[in-house]
Design a protein around this motif. Sequence first.
Motif, PDB file in Angstrom:
ATOM      1  N   UNK A 160       0.840  -1.207   0.000  1.00 18.04           N
ATOM      2  CA  UNK A 160       0.000   0.000   0.000  1.00 18.04           C
ATOM      3  C   UNK A 160       0.869   1.249   0.000  1.00 18.04           C
ATOM      4  N   UNK A 161       1.894   1.267   0.850  1.00 17.37           N
ATOM      5  CA  UNK A 161       2.773   2.431   0.942  1.00 17.37           C
ATOM      6  C   UNK A 161       3.495   2.694  -0.375  1.00 17.37           C
ATOM      7  N   UNK A 162       3.853   1.647  -1.095  1.00 17.82           N
ATOM      8  CA  UNK A 162       4.549   1.790  -2.372  1.00 17.82           C
ATOM      9  C   UNK A 162       3.630   2.303  -3.466  1.00 17.82           C
ATOM     10  N   UNK A 163       2.382   1.852  -3.453  1.00 15.60           N
ATOM     11  CA  UNK A 163       1.499   2.091  -4.597  1.00 15.60           C
ATOM     12  C   UNK A 163       0.538   3.262  -4.434  1.00 15.60           C
TER      13      UNK A 163
ATOM     14  N   UNK B 204      -6.849  -6.146  -6.813  1.00 15.91           N
ATOM     15  CA  UNK B 204      -6.094  -6.603  -7.983  1.00 15.91           C
ATOM     16  C   UNK B 204      -4.618  -6.270  -7.835  1.00 15.91           C
ATOM     17  N   UNK B 205      -4.346  -5.055  -7.346  1.00 16.86           N
ATOM     18  CA  UNK B 205      -2.957  -4.654  -7.174  1.00 16.86           C
ATOM     19  C   UNK B 205      -2.288  -5.462  -6.057  1.00 16.86           C
ATOM     20  N   UNK B 206      -2.954  -5.576  -4.921  1.00 21.74           N
ATOM     21  CA  UNK B 206      -2.359  -6.299  -3.797  1.00 21.74           C
ATOM     22  C   UNK B 206      -2.090  -7.758  -4.160  1.00 21.74           C
ATOM     23  N   UNK B 207      -2.982  -8.321  -4.975  1.00 22.95           N
ATOM     24  CA  UNK B 207      -2.831  -9.728  -5.363  1.00 22.95           C
ATOM     25  C   UNK B 207      -1.547  -9.977  -6.148  1.00 22.95           C
ATOM     26  N   UNK B 208      -1.024  -8.928  -6.778  1.00 22.25           N
ATOM     27  CA  UNK B 208       0.210  -9.063  -7.542  1.00 22.25           C
ATOM     28  C   UNK B 208       1.447  -9.000  -6.643  1.00 22.25           C
TER      29      UNK B 208
END
Length: 254
Positions: free
Chosen positions: A202-205, A217-221
Amino acid sequence: MFSQPRYLNDNLIGFTFEYFAKVLFPKENYLFCPPGAAFVISHEDDHEDLFDTLNGKDVSPKKKLLFFPVNDASDTSMLYSGRSQGNHWSLLVYNSDTKRFYSFDSSMGSNYRPALRLAQQLSCVLPVGEEGDSDGRNHSNKNNNNDNDNDDREGKKQEKPSEKKPVVVVKSTKVKVTEVKCPQQNNGYDCGVYLLAHAKAIAESYPKGMKLESCFEHLSKHVDAKSATAMRKQIPKWIKEVESSARSGDGGST
């Protein structure tokens, strides 16, 4: 301590959060609250002590994102025992832009009540509501100046400088915690690792435009069983890095 099937304790989570704040994301306006402080905030009944803890940890809506470890322990004796008493970790994130709390739980729903309790405690300094809604944690201060003017005009006895006003905590009645769909652990011991993996992703994105409400979807990657194992292996490397930095005279990263 780092290998499966061991749990990550509050000391390791606290170290990693501090590493995130000082090494990985020092330029981002984030707060990574230590587990012990989050637990105190969640269970503190004394208003003055609660504000002292919140102020001491710089819990403020001036931060863009605030990350809090959530533990399901209810026994406050863990504060003095030197070891964790709970059975499950999850992540609570506050977004100052939307004024909302978001729960990321690798065992979906297991820590909802502890997360809500923590959010309710935090609402005395973190405003909650719809975007743009300045829900009034400061309502209690409204018209204070006018009241003082009236007191002066009416010749009422002024408060002595030595008298300390009682701390009044105003918590929002609107507090809600949004449970966000996120990657789930497939065992009974990786909750702390997933907490850290979720926080890091989360902090990165977030600066790249990711929305917390719809980030599955993002976390799943970035978060799965393999990344959890990688995180377990990475933490001792970070510890050695900090120790090496301290020995070399840099003062350490944390």
